[in-house]
Design an enzyme around this catalytic site. Structure first.
Site, PDB file in Angstrom:
ATOM      1  N   HIS A 364       0.722  -1.181   0.012  1.00 10.63           N
ATOM      2  CA  HIS A 364      -0.273  -0.033  -0.038  1.00 10.63           C
ATOM      3  C   HIS A 364       0.652   1.149  -0.064  1.00 10.63           C
ATOM      4  O   HIS A 364       0.430   2.243  -0.538  1.00 10.63           O
ATOM      5  CB  HIS A 364      -1.152  -0.020   1.014  1.00 10.63           C
ATOM      6  CG  HIS A 364      -2.170  -1.027   0.710  1.00 10.63           C
ATOM      7  ND1 HIS A 364      -2.031  -2.243   0.918  1.00 10.63           N
ATOM      8  CD2 HIS A 364      -3.184  -0.902   0.181  1.00 10.63           C
ATOM      9  CE1 HIS A 364      -3.158  -2.896   0.504  1.00 10.63           C
ATOM     10  NE2 HIS A 364      -3.895  -1.873   0.081  1.00 10.63           N
ATOM     11  N   ARG A 471     -10.042   4.922  -0.562  1.00  9.07           N
ATOM     12  CA  ARG A 471      -9.501   4.181   0.367  1.00  9.07           C
ATOM     13  C   ARG A 471      -9.617   4.570   1.858  1.00  9.07           C
ATOM     14  O   ARG A 471      -8.980   5.358   2.075  1.00  9.07           O
ATOM     15  CB  ARG A 471      -8.363   3.742   0.156  1.00  9.07           C
ATOM     16  CG  ARG A 471      -7.698   2.890  -1.002  1.00  9.07           C
ATOM     17  CD  ARG A 471      -6.347   2.559  -1.128  1.00  9.07           C
ATOM     18  NE  ARG A 471      -5.990   1.285  -2.086  1.00  9.07           N
ATOM     19  CZ  ARG A 471      -5.674   1.617  -3.241  1.00  9.07           C
ATOM     20  NH1 ARG A 471      -5.620   2.832  -3.770  1.00  9.07           N
ATOM     21  NH2 ARG A 471      -5.510   0.604  -4.093  1.00  9.07           N
ATOM     22  N   ARG A 507     -14.965   2.895  -0.444  1.00 10.97           N
ATOM     23  CA  ARG A 507     -14.885   1.708   0.186  1.00 10.97           C
ATOM     24  C   ARG A 507     -15.028   1.430   1.675  1.00 10.97           C
ATOM     25  O   ARG A 507     -14.310   2.280   2.241  1.00 10.97           O
ATOM     26  CB  ARG A 507     -13.487   1.009  -0.513  1.00 10.97           C
ATOM     27  CG  ARG A 507     -13.658  -0.509   0.056  1.00 10.97           C
ATOM     28  CD  ARG A 507     -12.396  -1.115  -0.432  1.00 10.97           C
ATOM     29  NE  ARG A 507     -10.903  -0.539  -0.015  1.00 10.97           N
ATOM     30  CZ  ARG A 507      -9.773  -0.796  -0.358  1.00 10.97           C
ATOM     31  NH1 ARG A 507      -9.682  -1.666  -1.663  1.00 10.97           N
ATOM     32  NH2 ARG A 507      -8.585  -0.363  -0.070  1.00 10.97           N
ATOM     33  N   GLU A 605     -12.094  -9.484  -5.844  1.00 10.91           N
ATOM     34  CA  GLU A 605     -10.797  -9.511  -5.703  1.00 10.91           C
ATOM     35  C   GLU A 605     -10.260 -10.909  -5.148  1.00 10.91           C
ATOM     36  O   GLU A 605      -8.974 -10.944  -4.824  1.00 10.91           O
ATOM     37  CB  GLU A 605     -10.192  -8.248  -4.834  1.00 10.91           C
ATOM     38  CG  GLU A 605     -10.991  -7.940  -3.627  1.00 10.91           C
ATOM     39  CD  GLU A 605     -10.497  -6.581  -3.081  1.00 10.91           C
ATOM     40  OE1 GLU A 605      -9.665  -6.173  -3.448  1.00 10.91           O
ATOM     41  OE2 GLU A 605     -11.260  -6.077  -2.065  1.00 10.91           O
ATOM     42  N   ASP A 629      -5.404  -7.431  -5.535  1.00 14.19           N
ATOM     43  CA  ASP A 629      -5.718  -8.717  -4.750  1.00 14.19           C
ATOM     44  C   ASP A 629      -6.026  -9.959  -5.469  1.00 14.19           C
ATOM     45  O   ASP A 629      -5.599 -10.999  -5.470  1.00 14.19           O
ATOM     46  CB  ASP A 629      -6.680  -8.387  -3.615  1.00 14.19           C
ATOM     47  CG  ASP A 629      -6.290  -7.735  -2.593  1.00 14.19           C
ATOM     48  OD1 ASP A 629      -5.091  -8.165  -1.896  1.00 14.19           O
ATOM     49  OD2 ASP A 629      -6.831  -6.741  -2.093  1.00 14.19           O
ATOM     50  N   ARG A 639       1.550 -10.127  -2.639  1.00 17.59           N
ATOM     51  CA  ARG A 639       1.866  -8.825  -3.079  1.00 17.59           C
ATOM     52  C   ARG A 639       2.613  -7.906  -2.183  1.00 17.59           C
ATOM     53  O   ARG A 639       3.411  -7.104  -3.032  1.00 17.59           O
ATOM     54  CB  ARG A 639       0.514  -7.940  -3.334  1.00 17.59           C
ATOM     55  CG  ARG A 639      -0.092  -7.695  -1.901  1.00 17.59           C
ATOM     56  CD  ARG A 639      -1.527  -7.057  -2.171  1.00 17.59           C
ATOM     57  NE  ARG A 639      -1.575  -5.664  -2.362  1.00 17.59           N
ATOM     58  CZ  ARG A 639      -2.749  -4.961  -2.324  1.00 17.59           C
ATOM     59  NH1 ARG A 639      -3.990  -5.500  -2.403  1.00 17.59           N
ATOM     60  NH2 ARG A 639      -2.870  -3.713  -2.661  1.00 17.59           N
ATOM     61  N   CYS A 676     -10.410  -1.167 -10.482  1.00 22.22           N
ATOM     62  CA  CYS A 676      -9.927   0.003  -9.618  1.00 22.22           C
ATOM     63  C   CYS A 676      -8.292  -0.665  -9.061  1.00 22.22           C
ATOM     64  O   CYS A 676      -7.899   0.257  -8.346  1.00 22.22           O
ATOM     65  CB  CYS A 676     -10.837   0.210  -8.403  1.00 22.22           C
ATOM     66  SG  CYS A 676     -11.229  -0.938  -7.230  1.00 22.22           S
TER      67      CYS A 676
HETATM   68  C1  PEP Z   1      -7.339  -4.162  -5.089  1.00 19.77           C
HETATM   69  O1  PEP Z   1      -7.078  -5.083  -4.416  1.00 19.77           O
HETATM   70  O2  PEP Z   1      -6.752  -4.218  -6.502  1.00 19.77           O
HETATM   71  C2  PEP Z   1      -7.602  -2.852  -4.807  1.00 19.77           C
HETATM   72  C3  PEP Z   1      -7.836  -1.870  -5.451  1.00 19.77           C
HETATM   73  O3  PEP Z   1      -7.526  -2.622  -3.275  1.00 19.77           O
HETATM   74  P1  PEP Z   1      -6.265  -2.391  -2.351  1.00 19.77           P
HETATM   75  O4  PEP Z   1      -5.150  -2.115  -3.164  1.00 19.77           O
HETATM   76  O5  PEP Z   1      -6.554  -1.229  -1.505  1.00 19.77           O
HETATM   77  O6  PEP Z   1      -6.195  -3.699  -1.836  1.00 19.77           O
HETATM   78 MG    MG Z   2      -7.616  -5.085  -2.491  1.00 18.42          MG
END
Ligand code: PEP
Ligand code: MG
Length: 757
Positions: A364, A471, A507, A605, A629, A639, A676
């Site tokens: 993140h 977010r 979200r 996801e 995800d 990730r 997204c």
């Molecule tokens: C994702 O998982 O693609 C997403 C947009 O959410 P985050 O990156 O905040 O987990």
């Molecule tokens: Mg995600």
């Protein structure tokens, strides 16, 4: 055996330079295996030769002076075949070649194993003996285990060695060194390192010059006194509850603190110019090492006490640290594991780059950095970050590389790329107010992902047509407790207001995984498969309901709110969440708010949601793919883990199939579908997503005009053909190459440089 292995690795780990590390290895391995010779040959990538780098038992005066070509001699053979070679009579082997003067004539038995780190042969570790015998299986297994464990340490020391050279030259004149990491956020940054270290970690204290030596000395003495007082108080409080042995432990602590040597050593380093935290960490680590090497286990265990005490003193020093008042004009934030909240430590106008030793491009902190447009390198695992304070660094956020001690030529090259980048972004700026549509008129709305307030201005500036992912956990991460309903309402209101009448997709709280709130710690073995996203909030209706109520109230009079649910892996979760949302809606109406029921959507996801996309779509207004995800879970690649980052491919054919399936499922139910995840911001991928039928792409603001330019440069026919061909490919590399070709054919060569997947 395990104990011996652990001790050797631990000792090697504390070496400050590569030669020192190799020296420890040859001595300790020879002793442990009871052989007469132990030697390390290291690969020199420039000459592609294996250099005789350290030995115990052969002619030391030739160290560094002689070498074997790859494939030459027994050593070259071990390296080439990447497997052990165990010989009773070395000279009888057809590959044997005597190196003049090395002194190996008397030795018959030979056992060599390659030292391999991340598929690269770093060197060869050899033991030899006069006696004509084959080393037995356990010897071979020991050496292979040893070498596998040492490989990482050696790889690290190889880089660290180069930097300690730079330090001794007072930062200037060090050898230019490139460290490979993972691309986190695109762009080039040239600046000075500002090292942030986790609190109370003796091993992560940056080396820094003291600005005021006297003040540093005073702070150190005060910290010592404070720790002493703490310990005396604890001992007194526990008083009779302790048995005499336990009491003795406190005495040991106090004696260590009173030890004149430690105090004097730290003080003399401060007088020599180190700041107090650095001086303390150096001295304590030396003492810890000393205890760890003790033969007697009782004494060895004292290392833990010394470490504990050092940490306590450090914590006091850190709590009174007033050293840092100013940041360099162009600051590069460097740390072991940077988190989203640390980004706020440097004023935005001074922050030009970010380097995190841990994490990957999909962590993140990297996503936020992309949103902020700050070039970032993640997973720079070999970076000796504690020694970099105030050193000049160059970040290549396209290829995920860090340049230390850059010379004039390197500096010129990167300054040139930086200037080109600026020219391209100025050109892209002209696209801000034009529509995102293909040459034959197909519109594709481009939305943005936000989290920080700073994103809002940037997003509007780039011509965003809505927010596809806000977010909400970001404002939660930047606080010291859960924000109240009213606090949340205000935060959400400012997002909704800034974009109104454009839609804003909020979200619900997505914590867990790599997003831990400091005030709501979640300790788990396997956090990405654990208590995350909707799972947490469904278990805590008091958090979920408050958040949804705050969102609804914030939308009063604006009506541009959309609500989106993260990490849904079954229909029951969706049903429960919908029930809470309806309840929150009824409550705010009862309280007199005048709001409309907002559209609600589900994030896809998790692979299960791909297969149940139709069932989910039936119950909501829209679907939105979280490709970050989804890629992680489809490919079983964390990730955040730098070690497997090269397996994380959002262009993987399995991911593409899943993306197509979700778009088809949503449309079969007559619902809108968006994406997204970071993939949406990749110009090549955007072409495929357009052809798949995605109704909206949501990305970080930095990529918006790039994607717009890509879409505006081609027609639907081209996009459909590109997709049809991509769907026939079997690997992400092929997809990558194919898309580069599509971009190049459509006049978008300048977009090929940064590689996203
Ligand atoms: C994702 O998982 O693609 C997403 C947009 O959410 P985050 O990156 O905040 O987990
Ligand atoms: Mg995600």
């Amino acid at each position: 055996m395990l104990e011996i292995l652990r001790n050797i690795v631990q000792e090697v780990n504390t070496a400050e330079t590569l030669p020192a590390a190799l020296e420890i290895i040859v001595q300790r391995v020879r002793d442990a295996m009871g052989t007469e010779v132990c030697t390390v040959y290291m690969h020199d990538p420039e000459t592609n030769r294996f250099v005789f780098e350290a030995t115990e038992g052969l002619n030391k005066s030739l160290v560094g002076k002689i070498s074997m070509a790859a494939g030459e001699g027994l050593v070259g053979r071990v390296a080439e075949r990447e497997e052990p070679l165990n010989l009773e009579v070395a000279t009888a082997h057809r590959s044997f070649r005597l190196l003049e003067g090395i002194g190996e004539e008397p030795f018959s038995a030979f056992l060599g194993v390659p030292i391999i780190h991340r598929r690269e042969v770093l060197g060869v570790l050899v033991v030899q003996q006069q006696e004509k015998r084959r080393f037995d299986e356990s010897d071979e297994a020991f050496l292979v285990t040893m070498s596998a464990q040492l490989a990482g340490v050696i790889a690290h020391a190889r880089v660290t060695g180069a930097v300690s050279g730079a330090n001794s030259g007072a930062g200037a004149g060090g050898v230019p060194t490139k460290i490979a990491g993972i691309a986190g956020a695109p762009g080039i940054a040239i600046g000075r390192a500002v090292v942030v270290s986790p609190v109370a970690d003796l091993y992560a204290v940056p080396q820094r010059r003291a600005q005021d030596r006297r003040a540093e000395l005073r702070a150190f003495k005060l910290a010592l006194r404070s720790v002493r007082k703490d310990i005396e108080q604890v001992a007194e409080k526990l008083g009779t509850q302790l048995n005499p042995e336990e009491h003795a432990l406190f005495d040991v602590y106090l004696r260590i603190l009173d030890d004149a040597t430690i105090g004097t050593e730290v003080a003399s380093r401060i007088k020599a110019g180190q700041w107090a935290q650095g001086a303390l960490s150096e001295v304590m680590i030396q003492h810890i090492k000393h205890f760890e090497r003790m033969e007697q286990s009782y004494l060895r265990e004292r290392a833990v006490d010394v470490k504990d005490l050092g940490t306590r003193v450090l914590a006091y020093l850190q709590s009174t640290d007033t050293e840092r008042q100013e940041f360099p004009e162009a600051s590069i934030l460097v740390g072991e594991e940077l988190t989203a909240s640390v980004l706020g430590e440097i004023p935005r106008e001074k922050l030009v780059g970010i380097i995190s030793v841990k994490g990957s491009g999909n962590s993140h902190v990297a996503i936020l950095a992309r949103a902020m447009g700050v070039p970032t390198v993640m997973g720079a695992v070999d970076l000796p970050y504690t020694r970099l304070e105030d050193q000049e660094l160059i970040i290549d956020g396209y290829y995920g590389e860090v340049h230390m001690n850059p010379d004039a030529a390197i500096r010129r090259r990167f300054a040139g790329i930086l200037a080109d980048d600026q020219a391209i972004s100025e050109e892209l700026e002209s696209l801000r107010d034009v529509a995102c549509e293909t040459t034959d008129g197909k519109r594709l709305p481009l939305w943005v992902n936000t989290g920080l307030m700073a994103d809002v201005a940037r997003s509007l500036d780039q011509g965003a047509e809505g927010v596809g992912l806000y977010r909400t956990e970001v404002p939660f991460l930047l606080r010291e407790r859960f924000p109240s309903e009213e606090e949340q309402r205000q935060i959400y209101r400012s997002q909704l207001e800034a974009f109104a009448p454009l839609p804003v997709t909020m979200r619900t709280l997505d914590i867990g995984g790599d997003k831990a709130l400091p005030y709501f710690p979640i300790e788990e073995e396997n956090p990405f498969l654990g208590w995350r996203g909707i799972r947490v909030t469904l278990d805590h209706p008091e958090i979920f309901l408050v958040q949804v109520r705050a969102m609804l109230k914030a939308s009063e009079g604006l009506d541009n709110l959309r609500i989106m649910l993260p990490m849904i892996s079954n229909v029951a979760e969706l049903d429960e969440a919908m029930e809470f949302i309806r309840r929150a809606y009824r409550e705010v109406l009862e309280e007199g708010s005048v709001v409309k029921m907002p559209p609600v959507g589900v994030m896809v996801e998790v692979p299960a949601a791909v297969y149940q996309a139709r069932a989910l779509a039936r119950k909501v207004d829209f679907l939105s793919v979280g490709s970050n995800d989804l890629t992680q879970y489809l490919l079983a690649v964390d990730r955040n883990n730098a070690r497997v980052a090269d397996l994380y491919h959002a262009y993987h054919p399995a991911v593409l199939q899943a993306l197509q399936a979700v778009a088809d499922a949503a449309h079969a139910e007559g619902k809108l579908v968006g994406i997204c995840g970071e993939l949406a911001g990749d110009p090549g991928a955007a072409v495929l997503l357009l052809a798949m039928g995605y109704d909206v792409l949501s990305m970080n603001a930095t990529n918006l005009t790039r994607v717009k330019k890509a879409i505006r440069n081609l027609n639907m026919e081209t996009a459909r053909t590109a997709l049809a061909q991509a769907m026939l490919l079997e690997s992400s590399d092929e997809v990558h190459e194919h898309l580069a070709g599509v971009l190049a054919e459509n006049g978008l060569q300048s977009f090929i440089h940064p590689r996203l997947d």
